[in-house]
Motif scaffolding. Structure first.
Motif, PDB file in Angstrom:
ATOM      1  N   THR A 141      13.158  -9.322  21.061  1.00  0.00           N
ATOM      2  CA  THR A 141      12.296  -8.689  22.052  1.00  0.00           C
ATOM      3  C   THR A 141      11.126  -7.938  21.421  1.00  0.00           C
ATOM      4  O   THR A 141      10.274  -7.441  22.117  1.00  0.00           O
ATOM      5  CB  THR A 141      13.111  -7.684  22.864  1.00  0.00           C
ATOM      6  OG1 THR A 141      13.796  -6.846  21.954  1.00  0.00           O
ATOM      7  CG2 THR A 141      14.088  -8.385  23.782  1.00  0.00           C
ATOM      8  N   VAL A 142      11.131  -7.838  20.105  1.00  0.00           N
ATOM      9  CA  VAL A 142      10.152  -6.966  19.471  1.00  0.00           C
ATOM     10  C   VAL A 142       9.142  -7.763  18.659  1.00  0.00           C
ATOM     11  O   VAL A 142       9.512  -8.660  17.920  1.00  0.00           O
ATOM     12  CB  VAL A 142      10.874  -5.997  18.518  1.00  0.00           C
ATOM     13  CG1 VAL A 142       9.903  -4.994  17.946  1.00  0.00           C
ATOM     14  CG2 VAL A 142      11.968  -5.290  19.250  1.00  0.00           C
ATOM     15  N   ALA A 171      12.263  -3.617  25.319  1.00  0.00           N
ATOM     16  CA  ALA A 171      13.331  -4.614  25.540  1.00  0.00           C
ATOM     17  C   ALA A 171      13.543  -4.873  27.039  1.00  0.00           C
ATOM     18  O   ALA A 171      13.346  -3.994  27.852  1.00  0.00           O
ATOM     19  CB  ALA A 171      14.614  -4.122  24.906  1.00  0.00           C
ATOM     20  N   THR A 187      24.006 -14.128  20.696  1.00  0.00           N
ATOM     21  CA  THR A 187      23.034 -13.661  19.710  1.00  0.00           C
ATOM     22  C   THR A 187      21.989 -14.721  19.402  1.00  0.00           C
ATOM     23  O   THR A 187      20.834 -14.416  19.182  1.00  0.00           O
ATOM     24  CB  THR A 187      23.728 -13.247  18.404  1.00  0.00           C
ATOM     25  OG1 THR A 187      24.603 -14.285  18.038  1.00  0.00           O
ATOM     26  CG2 THR A 187      24.461 -11.956  18.563  1.00  0.00           C
ATOM     27  N   SER A 239      19.633 -15.244  22.673  1.00  0.00           N
ATOM     28  CA  SER A 239      18.784 -14.153  23.141  1.00  0.00           C
ATOM     29  C   SER A 239      17.535 -14.098  22.275  1.00  0.00           C
ATOM     30  O   SER A 239      17.619 -14.049  21.059  1.00  0.00           O
ATOM     31  CB  SER A 239      19.524 -12.825  23.065  1.00  0.00           C
ATOM     32  OG  SER A 239      19.793 -12.521  21.732  1.00  0.00           O
ATOM     33  N   LEU A 269      23.000  -9.014  11.653  1.00  0.00           N
ATOM     34  CA  LEU A 269      22.703 -10.302  12.265  1.00  0.00           C
ATOM     35  C   LEU A 269      23.466 -10.559  13.557  1.00  0.00           C
ATOM     36  O   LEU A 269      23.003 -11.311  14.406  1.00  0.00           O
ATOM     37  CB  LEU A 269      22.984 -11.430  11.258  1.00  0.00           C
ATOM     38  CG  LEU A 269      22.158 -11.381   9.963  1.00  0.00           C
ATOM     39  CD1 LEU A 269      22.565 -12.500   9.023  1.00  0.00           C
ATOM     40  CD2 LEU A 269      20.667 -11.472  10.257  1.00  0.00           C
ATOM     41  N   VAL A 270      24.644  -9.951  13.699  1.00  0.00           N
ATOM     42  CA  VAL A 270      25.444 -10.273  14.884  1.00  0.00           C
ATOM     43  C   VAL A 270      25.252  -9.291  16.044  1.00  0.00           C
ATOM     44  O   VAL A 270      25.884  -9.450  17.075  1.00  0.00           O
ATOM     45  CB  VAL A 270      26.957 -10.379  14.559  1.00  0.00           C
ATOM     46  CG1 VAL A 270      27.223 -11.471  13.562  1.00  0.00           C
ATOM     47  CG2 VAL A 270      27.497  -9.059  14.071  1.00  0.00           C
ATOM     48  N   ALA A 271      24.373  -8.305  15.886  1.00  0.00           N
ATOM     49  CA  ALA A 271      24.121  -7.394  17.020  1.00  0.00           C
ATOM     50  C   ALA A 271      23.622  -8.221  18.202  1.00  0.00           C
ATOM     51  O   ALA A 271      22.824  -9.149  18.039  1.00  0.00           O
ATOM     52  CB  ALA A 271      23.101  -6.333  16.627  1.00  0.00           C
ATOM     53  N   LYS A 272      24.112  -7.869  19.396  1.00  0.00           N
ATOM     54  CA  LYS A 272      23.875  -8.685  20.593  1.00  0.00           C
ATOM     55  C   LYS A 272      22.395  -8.794  20.938  1.00  0.00           C
ATOM     56  O   LYS A 272      21.927  -9.828  21.399  1.00  0.00           O
ATOM     57  CB  LYS A 272      24.626  -8.037  21.757  1.00  0.00           C
ATOM     58  CG  LYS A 272      25.359  -9.002  22.622  1.00  0.00           C
ATOM     59  CD  LYS A 272      26.233  -8.233  23.596  1.00  0.00           C
ATOM     60  CE  LYS A 272      27.499  -8.999  23.911  1.00  0.00           C
ATOM     61  NZ  LYS A 272      28.468  -8.215  24.646  1.00  0.00           N
ATOM     62  N   SER A 273      21.661  -7.705  20.759  1.00  0.00           N
ATOM     63  CA  SER A 273      20.237  -7.699  21.106  1.00  0.00           C
ATOM     64  C   SER A 273      19.516  -6.719  20.188  1.00  0.00           C
ATOM     65  O   SER A 273      20.147  -5.906  19.511  1.00  0.00           O
ATOM     66  CB  SER A 273      20.046  -7.251  22.558  1.00  0.00           C
ATOM     67  OG  SER A 273      20.473  -5.911  22.689  1.00  0.00           O
ATOM     68  N   ASP A 274      18.187  -6.818  20.183  1.00  0.00           N
ATOM     69  CA  ASP A 274      17.403  -5.881  19.369  1.00  0.00           C
ATOM     70  C   ASP A 274      17.603  -4.446  19.853  1.00  0.00           C
ATOM     71  O   ASP A 274      17.582  -3.504  19.070  1.00  0.00           O
ATOM     72  CB  ASP A 274      15.918  -6.248  19.433  1.00  0.00           C
ATOM     73  CG  ASP A 274      15.617  -7.487  18.615  1.00  0.00           C
ATOM     74  OD1 ASP A 274      16.477  -7.883  17.815  1.00  0.00           O
ATOM     75  OD2 ASP A 274      14.529  -8.062  18.791  1.00  0.00           O
ATOM     76  N   LYS A 275      17.770  -4.307  21.164  1.00  0.00           N
ATOM     77  CA  LYS A 275      17.970  -2.971  21.731  1.00  0.00           C
ATOM     78  C   LYS A 275      19.274  -2.362  21.186  1.00  0.00           C
ATOM     79  O   LYS A 275      19.291  -1.211  20.748  1.00  0.00           O
ATOM     80  CB  LYS A 275      18.032  -3.093  23.256  1.00  0.00           C
ATOM     81  CG  LYS A 275      18.121  -1.776  23.972  1.00  0.00           C
ATOM     82  CD  LYS A 275      18.157  -2.016  25.472  1.00  0.00           C
ATOM     83  CE  LYS A 275      18.511  -0.740  26.213  1.00  0.00           C
ATOM     84  NZ  LYS A 275      18.613  -0.950  27.659  1.00  0.00           N
ATOM     85  N   GLY A 282      28.984 -11.310  19.440  1.00  0.00           N
ATOM     86  CA  GLY A 282      27.755 -10.520  19.406  1.00  0.00           C
ATOM     87  C   GLY A 282      28.133  -9.084  19.749  1.00  0.00           C
ATOM     88  O   GLY A 282      28.804  -8.833  20.748  1.00  0.00           O
ATOM     89  N   VAL A 326      11.255   0.230  20.500  1.00  0.00           N
ATOM     90  CA  VAL A 326      11.987  -1.037  20.615  1.00  0.00           C
ATOM     91  C   VAL A 326      12.714  -1.099  21.961  1.00  0.00           C
ATOM     92  O   VAL A 326      12.643  -2.100  22.679  1.00  0.00           O
ATOM     93  CB  VAL A 326      13.020  -1.171  19.464  1.00  0.00           C
ATOM     94  CG1 VAL A 326      13.842  -2.442  19.613  1.00  0.00           C
ATOM     95  CG2 VAL A 326      12.321  -1.145  18.131  1.00  0.00           C
ATOM     96  N   ILE A 327      13.388   0.001  22.289  1.00  0.00           N
ATOM     97  CA  ILE A 327      14.208   0.012  23.505  1.00  0.00           C
ATOM     98  C   ILE A 327      13.325  -0.106  24.747  1.00  0.00           C
ATOM     99  O   ILE A 327      13.646  -0.835  25.684  1.00  0.00           O
ATOM    100  CB  ILE A 327      15.055   1.313  23.556  1.00  0.00           C
ATOM    101  CG1 ILE A 327      16.063   1.299  22.410  1.00  0.00           C
ATOM    102  CG2 ILE A 327      15.763   1.459  24.892  1.00  0.00           C
ATOM    103  CD1 ILE A 327      16.584   2.658  22.041  1.00  0.00           C
TER     104      ILE A 327
END
Lengths: 491, 78
Positions: free
Chosen positions: B11-12, B78, B5, B8, A272-278, A43, B74-75
């Motif tokens: 978050t949005v 989160a 991934t 988690s 797709l592999v980004a660790k989080s949406d942030k 990720g 988004v941030i």
């Protein structure tokens, strides 16, 4: 090339190669054949997501092609390059988040332990047929090979002009392909990060330094534009001296480029592999800013070169004329790094998609993932190597068309979201038909225009309408109001 | 190794639909402006840039600012 230039070039090339060998050795010491580690990492955080997406987007074309585009077609290239790439970042933030959410829900609903990390796994989890999978992967591979080819060709031609090895660029092409395959063999995605990072750094430094020297040599910004106005005023407006950058071309380029992250595996995987949406959101912002920072100086480099000699490689002429010798060497190493980082991530992505389709289980859990991926990447690289020996002009044309070709596969991505069987079939069929129409148009067998409108625009209009209707039906089927639903929602 | 991934949660909820529409409209404005007469496009302005280039640069900056604003949403969630 004088002795100073040559000495600096040998030094920097040696330093770069030693750097790659060192990391290959380090990565091979703690490598494993596990698919997840080798192909997708653990990720990606913000920095690696940003690097991965930007390095896949910005290639040898950035250092060689973008200045040439401004030089040949004028300031309107900014719409094609600058506006489009920043719009890509904005739209990627919106649709990428929805892609991530859809894939997450898909894994949850189908009781899979892990979310799909590539397009083929996504399609398998959403129940698309094998025939559709094979069509998608075959089309993507065929459309991506010219782009890999042009990376090899671009770097090999430049290196051959600086350090000739024999009569043609064949030896340099072989060396570059060997370097890419050997290097990424050891480290997989982690090795690619390193070339991405080196490329990003060299790219940014090189283009800004060369641009600064170019503006200074021209006598300032106003003088630079005044020179262009005096020599070739058509460069200061659209559609440019050759009439290339008309609204039809710009619209086709816009659509095909902004759709790249959803259909091209090397980019879709990074989403797709980004660790989080942030981390993902931050990486799209960084991508937009990076695009402006990288493309803006190529505008000045391209326009400055209009006032200089047109013989040989115009960027090397400009560097020789305006900048210190060190940047001549840095530019050539930068092109090599850019070619490597783009080609190796594309080869890994194509190999991963084919491997995912071949094995029944999730490729992330496959013990021989590395062997499978490389077994596919090697023949693809060899095809690109052979094609790299053909005419350069036709390859540039072919690589632009390859973006258009991949964008015609978007209905298949949407079909994987839609659960209504007849609409799913209609979308898949429409993609087949669009590709079947586009290929003869691209090869010149069918006419390029229909009723004064480019065929690509007709195809986009029909596909867009069909996708809008299919999605509306999907929303009604889900019995939720459209404006409250996220796109790509899963019923 | 834990699959970060997949475990988690996203978050949005969703970004507003006007965001992609504004991005597309601004980009189309830039594309359509290429059909303006040459005299208007080439009209010299600050730093010697042709007028139309300033327009495209402003559109690009607006796109970037809009993207930063949406990413901030988004941030901050989160």
């Amino acid at each position: 090339m004088n002795i100073t230039h040559q000495g600096l070039l040998y030094t920097l090339l040696t330093a770069y190669l030693l750097f790659l060998i060192f990391f290959s050795w380090r990565l091979s010491n703690n490598s494993d054949n596990n698919g997840k580690q080798y192909l997708f990492g653990n990720g990606f955080g913000f920095f690696l997501s940003f690097l991965g997406i930007s390095a896949s987007l910005f290639s040898t074309f950035t250092l060689q092609g973008m200045p040439a585009f401004f030089r040949n077609h004028g300031v309107a290239s900014w719409v094609f390059l600058g506006v489009t790439d920043v719009a890509l970042a904005g739209l990627l933030l919106f649709f990428g988040l929805r892609m991530r959410r859809f894939v997450h829900r898909l894994a949850t609903d189908s009781s899979n332990q892990t979310s799909a990390k590539n397009l083929t796994e996504w399609f398998k989890q959403s129940g698309l047929s094998k025939a559709t999978l094979w069509f998608f992967i075959t089309a993507i591979t065929l459309f991506m090979i010219p782009y890999i080819t042009i990376q090899i060709k671009g770097a090999a031609v430049l290196l051959q002009s600086a350090i000739p090895l024999g009569e043609s660029q064949l030896l340099w092409s072989i060396l570059i392909v060997g370097l890419i395959l050997g290097y990424s063999w050891f480290g997989g995605i982690r090795a690619i990060f390193i070339t991405d990072a080196v490329q990003g750094l060299i790219l940014l430094i090189t283009v800004w330094v060369i641009a600064a020297f170019a503006i200074q040599a021209a006598g300032g910004m106003s003088a630079l534009f005044a020179d262009v106005a005096a020599i070739k005023p058509a460069l200061l407006s659209a559609p440019g001296p050759n009439g290339t950058l008309n609204w039809q071309f710009l619209l086709i380029a816009f659509i095909s480029i902004v759709l790249m992250p959803y259909v091209q595996p090397q980019l879709a995987t990074r989403v797709l592999v980004a660790k989080s949406d942030k981390a993902f959101a931050l990486s799209t912002v960084a991508l937009g800013i990076f695009a402006i920072l990288v493309i803006l100086p190529t505008l000045f480099i391209g326009l400055r070169s209009v006032a200089l000699s047109s013989e040989g490689d115009f960027i090397l002429n400009l560097i020789n004329h305006d900048a210190p010798a060190f940047f001549y060497a840095l530019f050539i190493v930068g092109v090599l790094a850019a070619a490597m980082s783009t080609a190796d991530s594309q080869l890994l992505a194509i190999g991963t998609e084919w491997s995912s389709a071949i094995v029944n289980k999730d490729i992330q859990r496959h013990s021989s993932a590395r062997l499978l991926v490389k077994g596919i990447a090697i023949p693809v690289a060899l095809i690109a190597l052979v094609l790299a020996q053909s005419s350069f002009k036709s390859l540039v044309l072919f690589s632009i068309n390859s973006f258009i070709g991949t964008s015609l596969l978007l209905p298949i991505v949407l079909a994987s979201v839609i659960k209504l069987p007849h609409w799913r079939s209609a979308l898949i069929m429409s993609s087949w038909i669009a590709v079947i129409i586009f290929v003869p148009v691209m090869l010149g067998i069918l006419p390029r225009e229909l009723l004064s409108l480019r065929v690509e625009l007709w195809l986009y209009a029909v596909l867009g309408l069909l996708m809008a209707i299919a999605y509306r039906q999907h929303c009604q089927y889900s019995r939720k109001p459209i404006h409250n639903k996220a796109l790509f929602n899963y019923p | 190794m834990k699959d970060q991934t997949s475990n988690s949660k996203p978050t949005v909820a969703s970004l507003p639909i006007y965001f992609p529409i504004v991005v597309i409209v601004l980009s189309f404005l830039a594309i359509i402006s290429t059909s303006l007469p040459n005299e208007i496009q080439q009209y010299p302005s600050a730093l010697g840039f042709p007028l139309v280039l300033w327009f495209w640069l402003v559109v690009t900056a607006l796109l970037a600012i809009l993207t930063i604003g949406m990413a901030w949403k988004v941030i901050s969630r989160a």
